[in-house]
Write an enzyme that holds these catalytic residues in place. Structure first.
Site, PDB file in Angstrom:
ATOM      1  N   ASP A  67       0.219  -1.052  -0.248  1.00 17.27           N
ATOM      2  CA  ASP A  67      -0.019  -0.212  -0.205  1.00 17.27           C
ATOM      3  C   ASP A  67       0.864   1.295   0.150  1.00 17.27           C
ATOM      4  O   ASP A  67       2.140   1.488   0.188  1.00 17.27           O
ATOM      5  CB  ASP A  67      -0.776  -0.023   1.311  1.00 17.27           C
ATOM      6  CG  ASP A  67      -0.302  -0.298   2.912  1.00 17.27           C
ATOM      7  OD1 ASP A  67       1.029  -0.812   2.876  1.00 17.27           O
ATOM      8  OD2 ASP A  67      -0.817  -0.810   3.449  1.00 17.27           O
ATOM      9  N   GLU A 143      -9.251  -1.275   4.441  1.00 18.26           N
ATOM     10  CA  GLU A 143     -10.385  -1.010   5.772  1.00 18.26           C
ATOM     11  C   GLU A 143     -11.504  -1.771   6.319  1.00 18.26           C
ATOM     12  O   GLU A 143     -12.087  -2.857   5.362  1.00 18.26           O
ATOM     13  CB  GLU A 143     -10.428   0.452   5.934  1.00 18.26           C
ATOM     14  CG  GLU A 143      -9.067   1.137   5.655  1.00 18.26           C
ATOM     15  CD  GLU A 143      -8.689   1.860   7.414  1.00 18.26           C
ATOM     16  OE1 GLU A 143      -8.182   0.412   7.685  1.00 18.26           O
ATOM     17  OE2 GLU A 143      -8.225   2.772   7.359  1.00 18.26           O
TER      18      GLU A 143
END
Ligand code: PGA
Length: 242
Positions: A67, A143
């Site tokens: 990420d 998330e």
């Protein structure tokens, strides 16, 4: 799932690095996705030490990252690319062709995500994804509540994630609110997964995994049933597994 409980940081870091080194011993050209964060710092120190003794260890591996923050280039001190250079690449000096990191400052984020997926596919997919775990159960920047079927994509980061990252980066600078992340689908396709879990704040996230029930509110539960999932966890979290 195999779980290795570690009594202290030395044991934790040794097991984490040992897993990576064993995999590379069997497959020197392995394609590996790398995490950032406080948890893997000791593993990277051991990998650097191993590389100093035997530079050939890493000479054929290929590296991706999980990420990145949108808007930050590799030279930005808060970028995950910068972290990986400081913690690993500056020491093991891979050839440019061995490394493909997400470009947070790409002009067109959508194109960057598609290029990234293409690069992973061209490399033959991931042999190993090394993951940290967010207190809210996130893996990479996936998330809670995010769909599991996506490809690499942009995400809005939770306040909890931004605050946790500001803490381990020891910065008072504003952490970007947007990230790019390898998807859960890509991670699930990795042939091996190494999940690193330490710190009391991860108790409930680890519990969600050990409970064995897939739940989109806890992204880590997407790893349930993966045929080659190894968890290295600090023993202080052990009660959640009993
Ligand atoms: P940490 O972060 O290693 O700094 O706890 C883990 C993560 O958010 O993936």
């Amino acid at each position: 799932m195999r779980i290795q409980w570690c009594e202290d940081a030395i044991s934790f870091d040794t097991h984490a690095a040992g897993f990576v080194l064993d995999l590379l011993a069997g497959r020197p050209e392995a394609v590996v996705a790398l995490p950032t964060g406080g948890t893997p710092a000791g593993m990277y120190a051991r990998l650097r030490a191993a590389g100093a003794v035997n530079p050939a260890l890493f000479s054929r591996a290929r590296w991706f990252d999980l990420d990145e923050y949108v808007g930050l280039g590799a030279s930005h001190p808060l970028s995950f690319a910068h972290f990986l250079h400081v913690h690993l690449f500056d020491a093991i000096a891979p050839q440019p062709a061995q490394v493909r990191l997400l470009r947070g400052n790409a002009a067109d984020i959508e194109t960057e995500c598609r290029d990234y997926d293409q690069a992973i596919e061209s490399a033959g997919g991931l042999d190993l994804a090394i993951l940290g775990l967010g207190a809210n159960g996130h893996i990479a920047f996936n998330e809670p509540g995010s769909p599991w079927h996506l490809t690499t994509h942009g995400v809005e980061l939770s306040e909890q994630t931004r605050a946790a990252n500001a803490a381990w980066l020891r910065t008072t600078e504003d952490i970007p609110g947007l990230g790019l992340t390898m998807s859960i689908a890509t991670l699930r396709q990795a042939r091996n997964i190494l999940l690193l879990v330490s710190g009391d704040s991860k108790r409930w996230a680890l519990q969600s995994l050990l409970a064995g029930v897939e739940d989109p509110a806890w992204p880590v539960t997407s790893l349930i049933g993966h045929p080659r999932l190894t968890v290295v966890a600090s023993a202080q979290l052990r009660s959640v597994g009993d």
